[in-house]
Design a protein around this motif. Structure first.
Motif, PDB file in Angstrom:
ATOM      1  N   PHE A   1       0.503  -0.562   0.114  1.00  0.00           N
ATOM      2  CA  PHE A   1       0.276  -0.199  -0.022  1.00  0.00           C
ATOM      3  C   PHE A   1       0.887   1.433   0.093  1.00  0.00           C
ATOM      4  O   PHE A   1       0.419   1.979  -0.652  1.00  0.00           O
ATOM      5  N   ALA A   2       2.220   1.001   1.272  1.00  0.00           N
ATOM      6  CA  ALA A   2       2.788   2.243   1.344  1.00  0.00           C
ATOM      7  C   ALA A   2       3.425   2.421  -0.080  1.00  0.00           C
ATOM      8  O   ALA A   2       3.683   3.378  -0.936  1.00  0.00           O
ATOM      9  N   LYS A   3       4.205   1.567  -0.753  1.00  0.00           N
ATOM     10  CA  LYS A   3       4.812   1.507  -2.316  1.00  0.00           C
ATOM     11  C   LYS A   3       4.215   2.002  -3.679  1.00  0.00           C
ATOM     12  O   LYS A   3       4.291   3.115  -4.250  1.00  0.00           O
ATOM     13  N   ALA A   4       2.792   2.044  -2.933  1.00  0.00           N
ATOM     14  CA  ALA A   4       1.851   2.670  -4.493  1.00  0.00           C
ATOM     15  C   ALA A   4       1.323   4.248  -3.987  1.00  0.00           C
ATOM     16  O   ALA A   4       0.643   4.688  -5.598  1.00  0.00           O
ATOM     17  N   VAL A   5       1.857   4.516  -2.696  1.00  0.00           N
ATOM     18  CA  VAL A   5       0.786   6.006  -2.501  1.00  0.00           C
ATOM     19  C   VAL A   5       2.188   6.758  -2.157  1.00  0.00           C
ATOM     20  O   VAL A   5       2.284   7.640  -2.192  1.00  0.00           O
ATOM     21  N   TYR A   6       2.972   6.281  -2.585  1.00  0.00           N
ATOM     22  CA  TYR A   6       4.395   7.386  -2.157  1.00  0.00           C
ATOM     23  C   TYR A   6       5.173   7.404  -1.275  1.00  0.00           C
ATOM     24  O   TYR A   6       5.565   8.502  -1.292  1.00  0.00           O
ATOM     25  N   VAL A   7       4.916   6.353   0.019  1.00  0.00           N
ATOM     26  CA  VAL A   7       5.264   6.881   1.192  1.00  0.00           C
ATOM     27  C   VAL A   7       5.923   5.824   1.805  1.00  0.00           C
ATOM     28  O   VAL A   7       5.869   4.643   1.241  1.00  0.00           O
ATOM     29  N   SER A   8       6.896   5.197   2.602  1.00  0.00           N
ATOM     30  CA  SER A   8       7.171   4.597   3.454  1.00  0.00           C
ATOM     31  C   SER A   8       6.983   3.975   4.071  1.00  0.00           C
ATOM     32  O   SER A   8       5.245   4.183   4.742  1.00  0.00           O
ATOM     33  N   ASN A   9       7.142   2.846   4.711  1.00  0.00           N
ATOM     34  CA  ASN A   9       6.379   2.292   5.461  1.00  0.00           C
ATOM     35  C   ASN A   9       6.256   2.563   6.613  1.00  0.00           C
ATOM     36  O   ASN A   9       5.343   2.052   7.304  1.00  0.00           O
ATOM     37  N   GLY A  10       6.841   2.736   7.887  1.00  0.00           N
ATOM     38  CA  GLY A  10       6.678   3.539   8.463  1.00  0.00           C
ATOM     39  C   GLY A  10       6.013   5.134   9.100  1.00  0.00           C
ATOM     40  O   GLY A  10       5.300   5.016   9.828  1.00  0.00           O
ATOM     41  N   TYR A  11       6.052   5.159   7.377  1.00  0.00           N
ATOM     42  CA  TYR A  11       5.345   6.659   7.398  1.00  0.00           C
ATOM     43  C   TYR A  11       3.726   5.790   7.624  1.00  0.00           C
ATOM     44  O   TYR A  11       2.502   6.588   8.191  1.00  0.00           O
ATOM     45  N   LEU A  12       3.396   5.357   6.772  1.00  0.00           N
ATOM     46  CA  LEU A  12       1.927   4.395   6.474  1.00  0.00           C
ATOM     47  C   LEU A  12       1.752   3.832   8.097  1.00  0.00           C
ATOM     48  O   LEU A  12       0.021   4.161   8.851  1.00  0.00           O
ATOM     49  N   ALA A  13       2.383   3.674   8.590  1.00  0.00           N
ATOM     50  CA  ALA A  13       2.256   3.117   9.888  1.00  0.00           C
ATOM     51  C   ALA A  13       1.566   3.733  11.278  1.00  0.00           C
ATOM     52  O   ALA A  13       1.417   3.792  11.795  1.00  0.00           O
ATOM     53  N   ASP A  14       2.961   4.431  11.024  1.00  0.00           N
ATOM     54  CA  ASP A  14       2.509   5.436  11.900  1.00  0.00           C
ATOM     55  C   ASP A  14       1.014   6.627  11.062  1.00  0.00           C
ATOM     56  O   ASP A  14       0.558   7.101  12.304  1.00  0.00           O
ATOM     57  N   ILE A  15       0.618   6.581  10.308  1.00  0.00           N
ATOM     58  CA  ILE A  15      -0.317   7.556  10.085  1.00  0.00           C
ATOM     59  C   ILE A  15      -1.577   6.417  10.401  1.00  0.00           C
ATOM     60  O   ILE A  15      -2.775   6.468  11.271  1.00  0.00           O
ATOM     61  N   GLU A  16      -1.535   4.808  10.400  1.00  0.00           N
ATOM     62  CA  GLU A  16      -2.649   4.298  10.550  1.00  0.00           C
ATOM     63  C   GLU A  16      -2.395   3.859  12.571  1.00  0.00           C
ATOM     64  O   GLU A  16      -4.227   3.896  12.670  1.00  0.00           O
ATOM     65  N   LEU A  17      -1.735   3.984  12.693  1.00  0.00           N
ATOM     66  CA  LEU A  17      -1.855   4.004  14.200  1.00  0.00           C
ATOM     67  C   LEU A  17      -2.104   5.246  15.385  1.00  0.00           C
ATOM     68  O   LEU A  17      -2.100   5.992  16.269  1.00  0.00           O
ATOM     69  N   GLY A  18      -2.422   6.401  13.820  1.00  0.00           N
ATOM     70  CA  GLY A  18      -2.679   8.241  14.703  1.00  0.00           C
ATOM     71  C   GLY A  18      -1.813   8.558  15.190  1.00  0.00           C
ATOM     72  O   GLY A  18      -1.895   9.625  15.529  1.00  0.00           O
ATOM     73  N   HIS A  19      -0.302   8.436  14.767  1.00  0.00           N
ATOM     74  CA  HIS A  19       0.673   9.426  15.027  1.00  0.00           C
ATOM     75  C   HIS A  19       1.307   9.926  14.067  1.00  0.00           C
ATOM     76  O   HIS A  19       2.134  11.355  14.676  1.00  0.00           O
ATOM     77  N   ASN A  20       0.014   9.929  12.756  1.00  0.00           N
ATOM     78  CA  ASN A  20       1.080  11.240  11.617  1.00  0.00           C
ATOM     79  C   ASN A  20       0.034  12.170  11.424  1.00  0.00           C
ATOM     80  O   ASN A  20      -1.429  11.235  11.344  1.00  0.00           O
ATOM     81  N   GLU A  21      -0.246  13.261  11.306  1.00  0.00           N
ATOM     82  CA  GLU A  21      -1.806  13.940  10.681  1.00  0.00           C
ATOM     83  C   GLU A  21      -1.291  13.624   8.724  1.00  0.00           C
ATOM     84  O   GLU A  21      -0.676  13.363   8.524  1.00  0.00           O
ATOM     85  N   VAL A  22      -2.735  13.176   8.570  1.00  0.00           N
ATOM     86  CA  VAL A  22      -2.837  13.533   6.970  1.00  0.00           C
ATOM     87  C   VAL A  22      -3.023  14.027   6.689  1.00  0.00           C
ATOM     88  O   VAL A  22      -4.007  14.798   6.457  1.00  0.00           O
ATOM     89  N   LYS A  23      -2.056  14.206   6.054  1.00  0.00           N
ATOM     90  CA  LYS A  23      -1.848  15.493   4.601  1.00  0.00           C
ATOM     91  C   LYS A  23      -2.828  15.150   3.308  1.00  0.00           C
ATOM     92  O   LYS A  23      -3.206  14.389   3.168  1.00  0.00           O
ATOM     93  N   ASP A  24      -3.495  16.240   3.090  1.00  0.00           N
ATOM     94  CA  ASP A  24      -3.681  16.393   1.703  1.00  0.00           C
ATOM     95  C   ASP A  24      -3.060  15.614   0.770  1.00  0.00           C
ATOM     96  O   ASP A  24      -4.110  14.400  -0.119  1.00  0.00           O
ATOM     97  N   ARG A  25      -2.416  15.772   0.126  1.00  0.00           N
ATOM     98  CA  ARG A  25      -1.309  14.429  -0.922  1.00  0.00           C
ATOM     99  C   ARG A  25      -1.708  13.591  -0.720  1.00  0.00           C
ATOM    100  O   ARG A  25      -1.924  12.757  -1.453  1.00  0.00           O
ATOM    101  N   LEU A  26      -1.569  12.392   0.600  1.00  0.00           N
ATOM    102  CA  LEU A  26      -1.870  11.718   0.269  1.00  0.00           C
ATOM    103  C   LEU A  26      -3.050  10.950   0.345  1.00  0.00           C
ATOM    104  O   LEU A  26      -3.607   9.462  -0.093  1.00  0.00           O
ATOM    105  N   VAL A  27      -4.469  12.516   1.068  1.00  0.00           N
ATOM    106  CA  VAL A  27      -5.349  11.572   0.932  1.00  0.00           C
ATOM    107  C   VAL A  27      -5.557  11.336  -0.612  1.00  0.00           C
ATOM    108  O   VAL A  27      -5.755  11.219  -1.059  1.00  0.00           O
ATOM    109  N   HIS A  28      -4.696  12.268  -1.725  1.00  0.00           N
ATOM    110  CA  HIS A  28      -5.445  12.719  -3.017  1.00  0.00           C
ATOM    111  C   HIS A  28      -4.591  11.216  -3.587  1.00  0.00           C
ATOM    112  O   HIS A  28      -5.066  10.951  -4.598  1.00  0.00           O
ATOM    113  N   LEU A  29      -3.261  10.940  -3.386  1.00  0.00           N
ATOM    114  CA  LEU A  29      -2.620   9.936  -3.830  1.00  0.00           C
ATOM    115  C   LEU A  29      -3.490   8.686  -3.799  1.00  0.00           C
ATOM    116  O   LEU A  29      -3.736   7.253  -4.371  1.00  0.00           O
TER     117      LEU A  29
END
Length: 119
Positions: free
Chosen positions: A28-56
């Protein structure tokens, strides 16, 4: 079980999209051009979701952007049934030799998908 998408955070809905698509975090991370760790942090609620990620995510997986942001509406822009109707109508318009070609391509895509899932 009925899921109340409205009560979920956008981070939780991103995880739901990934799980619905039966993709690993890595794929999933590869398909949206983010790192594994970043996606894991997103899913855990540790990172704010940016508009760019929503669009991707919306672009890569045909996810309904409004649903992703709010939980309202359907998860995907078109249902699997709608896609199947479109594919069937298009397939029926093809000459038999082109239909055979399409079927071979589908078989190869499934094989490729299975290989990528095993990684």
């Amino acid at each position: 079980m009925v899921v109340n998408w409205l009560k979920m955070t956008i981070n939780e809905r991103i995880r739901e999209v990934r799980c619905t698509l039966k993709l690993s975090q890595r794929a999933f991370a590869k398909a949206v051009y983010v790192s594994n760790g970043y996606l894991a942090d997103i899913e855990l609620g540790h990172n704010e979701v940016k508009d760019r990620l929503v669009h991707l995510i919306s672009s890569a997986f045909s996810v309904n952007k409004h649903w992703l942001l709010t939980g309202e509406g359907q998860m995907f822009n078109s249902t699997p049934e709608e896609k199947l109707e479109r594919v069937t109508a298009s397939f029926n318009e093809l000459y038999p030799q082109f239909q055979d070609f399409v079927l071979r391509q589908i078989d190869e895509l499934i094989e490729l998908q299975n290989v990528k899932r095993e990684k």
